[in-house]
Scaffold this motif. Structure first.
Motif, PDB file in Angstrom:
ATOM      1  N   HIS A  29     -12.228   8.930  -7.198  1.00  0.00           N
ATOM      2  CA  HIS A  29     -11.547   7.908  -6.399  1.00  0.00           C
ATOM      3  C   HIS A  29     -10.671   8.600  -5.352  1.00  0.00           C
ATOM      4  O   HIS A  29      -9.672   9.226  -5.671  1.00  0.00           O
ATOM      5  CB  HIS A  29     -10.688   7.018  -7.296  1.00  0.00           C
ATOM      6  CG  HIS A  29     -11.473   5.993  -8.043  1.00  0.00           C
ATOM      7  ND1 HIS A  29     -10.862   4.900  -8.656  1.00  0.00           N
ATOM      8  CD2 HIS A  29     -12.801   5.871  -8.261  1.00  0.00           C
ATOM      9  CE1 HIS A  29     -11.806   4.163  -9.225  1.00  0.00           C
ATOM     10  NE2 HIS A  29     -12.983   4.731  -9.019  1.00  0.00           N
ATOM     11  N   ASP A  30     -11.047   8.415  -4.093  1.00  0.00           N
ATOM     12  CA  ASP A  30     -10.283   9.028  -3.012  1.00  0.00           C
ATOM     13  C   ASP A  30      -8.956   8.322  -2.774  1.00  0.00           C
ATOM     14  O   ASP A  30      -7.989   8.925  -2.360  1.00  0.00           O
ATOM     15  CB  ASP A  30     -11.096   8.996  -1.711  1.00  0.00           C
ATOM     16  CG  ASP A  30     -12.278   9.955  -1.738  1.00  0.00           C
ATOM     17  OD1 ASP A  30     -13.159   9.825  -0.870  1.00  0.00           O
ATOM     18  OD2 ASP A  30     -12.322  10.829  -2.621  1.00  0.00           O
ATOM     19  N   SER A  95      -8.911   3.726  -6.287  1.00  0.00           N
ATOM     20  CA  SER A  95     -10.123   2.981  -5.947  1.00  0.00           C
ATOM     21  C   SER A  95     -11.074   3.881  -5.195  1.00  0.00           C
ATOM     22  O   SER A  95     -10.689   4.910  -4.633  1.00  0.00           O
ATOM     23  CB  SER A  95      -9.786   1.748  -5.099  1.00  0.00           C
ATOM     24  OG  SER A  95      -9.397   2.116  -3.783  1.00  0.00           O
ATOM     25  N   GLN A  96     -12.314   3.448  -5.195  1.00  0.00           N
ATOM     26  CA  GLN A  96     -13.323   4.152  -4.420  1.00  0.00           C
ATOM     27  C   GLN A  96     -13.155   3.804  -2.947  1.00  0.00           C
ATOM     28  O   GLN A  96     -12.479   2.829  -2.602  1.00  0.00           O
ATOM     29  CB  GLN A  96     -14.718   3.735  -4.908  1.00  0.00           C
ATOM     30  CG  GLN A  96     -15.017   4.192  -6.333  1.00  0.00           C
ATOM     31  CD  GLN A  96     -16.388   3.733  -6.800  1.00  0.00           C
ATOM     32  OE1 GLN A  96     -16.921   2.745  -6.318  1.00  0.00           O
ATOM     33  NE2 GLN A  96     -16.965   4.465  -7.739  1.00  0.00           N
ATOM     34  N   PRO A  97     -13.752   4.571  -2.067  1.00  0.00           N
ATOM     35  CA  PRO A  97     -13.699   4.224  -0.644  1.00  0.00           C
ATOM     36  C   PRO A  97     -14.366   2.878  -0.383  1.00  0.00           C
ATOM     37  O   PRO A  97     -15.238   2.456  -1.130  1.00  0.00           O
ATOM     38  CB  PRO A  97     -14.493   5.357   0.025  1.00  0.00           C
ATOM     39  CG  PRO A  97     -14.496   6.463  -0.952  1.00  0.00           C
ATOM     40  CD  PRO A  97     -14.467   5.826  -2.303  1.00  0.00           C
TER      41      PRO A  97
ATOM     42  N   SER B  96      -9.122  -4.037   7.265  1.00  0.00           N
ATOM     43  CA  SER B  96      -9.284  -2.597   7.400  1.00  0.00           C
ATOM     44  C   SER B  96      -9.345  -1.934   6.027  1.00  0.00           C
ATOM     45  O   SER B  96      -8.663  -2.346   5.092  1.00  0.00           O
ATOM     46  CB  SER B  96      -8.111  -2.008   8.186  1.00  0.00           C
ATOM     47  OG  SER B  96      -8.081  -0.601   8.073  1.00  0.00           O
ATOM     48  N   SER B  97     -10.173  -0.886   5.948  1.00  0.00           N
ATOM     49  CA  SER B  97     -10.250  -0.154   4.684  1.00  0.00           C
ATOM     50  C   SER B  97      -8.934   0.540   4.379  1.00  0.00           C
ATOM     51  O   SER B  97      -8.654   0.882   3.233  1.00  0.00           O
ATOM     52  CB  SER B  97     -11.381   0.883   4.736  1.00  0.00           C
ATOM     53  OG  SER B  97     -11.140   1.814   5.775  1.00  0.00           O
ATOM     54  N   ALA B  98      -8.103   0.705   5.402  1.00  0.00           N
ATOM     55  CA  ALA B  98      -6.803   1.351   5.195  1.00  0.00           C
ATOM     56  C   ALA B  98      -5.722   0.358   4.792  1.00  0.00           C
ATOM     57  O   ALA B  98      -4.603   0.748   4.502  1.00  0.00           O
ATOM     58  CB  ALA B  98      -6.386   2.073   6.472  1.00  0.00           C
ATOM     59  N   SER B  99      -6.056  -0.928   4.791  1.00  0.00           N
ATOM     60  CA  SER B  99      -5.054  -1.941   4.456  1.00  0.00           C
ATOM     61  C   SER B  99      -4.635  -1.829   3.004  1.00  0.00           C
ATOM     62  O   SER B  99      -5.442  -1.548   2.130  1.00  0.00           O
ATOM     63  CB  SER B  99      -5.607  -3.336   4.710  1.00  0.00           C
ATOM     64  OG  SER B  99      -5.896  -3.535   6.071  1.00  0.00           O
TER      65      SER B  99
END
Lengths: 114, 113
Positions: A29-30, A95-97, B96-99
């Motif tokens: 998990h990054d 969590s995973q990407p 966003s995946s960064a959220s």
């Protein structure tokens, strides 16, 4: 697979002392997050790592809190010096990407500052 | 600003009845919603999630409904059991995946025998 593990499960320290919390995320998990729940209220975001980089640290309350994730594996959260209002339960999640990946939480560290 | 809130802090339900836990959110840009269950001494446990392009999703004994028009989310638990006693949190995440995931204050569900 092993879940997210946190250490210690409980910590009682005096005001002014230092405490370091550790989180081991799920392997692979990054994303690693720190949250805390103070006085039974909502779970507040502290910061987010992507691998070893801090993606978002907007929730860190002040410079007494320092989070690290050297090598992109486990993470530590140090509180120095601790204040009474720092008491609460500190959760780590990973969590995973990907934006649709749910967070997997550890059981938390209950910190009591007296 | 971003906030996720709950209508009721506590909910008491008769064992065997259905439970409905409600949640309101304020960020129109929220794209992904999650329900978590937290039992005493444990971390939040993922229950079910839903994306903003859906209005309903079902799991085992649980259903999540999303009404984007009024920015409302609900969790329905069918045939509530004693093991369902916990604090339930709704949470939302931006596109966003960064959220980051933002949590509400939680609803405590208690079961009457």
């Amino acid at each position: 697979e092993a879940g997210v593990t946190q250490f210690p499960s409980h910590s009682v320290i005096e005001k002014g002392q230092t405490v370091t919390l550790r989180c081991d995320p799920i392997s692979g998990h990054d994303n690693l997050y720190w949250y805390r729940r103070v006085m039974g209220k909502e779970i507040k975001f502290l910061l987010h790592f992507v691998k070893e980089s801090k993606q978002d640290e907007s929730g860190m309350p002040n410079n007494r809190f320092l989070a690290e994730r050297t090598g992109g594996t486990y993470s530590t959260l140090k509180v120095q010096p601790a204040e009474l209002e720092d008491s609460g339960v500190y959760f780590c999640a990973s969590s995973q990407p990907g934006r649709g990946s749910p967070l997997h939480f550890g059981n938390g560290t209950r910190l009591t500052v007296t | 600003g971003e906030s996720v809130g709950l209508h009721l802090p506590t909910l008491s339900v008769q064992e065997g009845d259905n439970s409905i836990i409600n949640c309101a959110y304020s960020n129109s840009a929220s794209d992904y919603f999650i329900w978590y269950k937290q039992e005493s001494g444990k971390g939040p446990q993922f229950i079910i999630d839903i994306r903003s392009n859906m209005d309903k999703r079902q799991g085992q004994r649980v259903t999540v409904l999303l009404n984007k028009t009024v920015k409302h989310l609900s969790l329905q638990i069918a045939a509530t059991q004693p093991g369902d006693s916990a604090v339930y949190f709704c949470a939302e995440k931006g596109i966003s995946s960064a959220s980051k995931i933002i949590f509400g204050s939680g609803t405590r569900l208690s079961i009457r025998p």
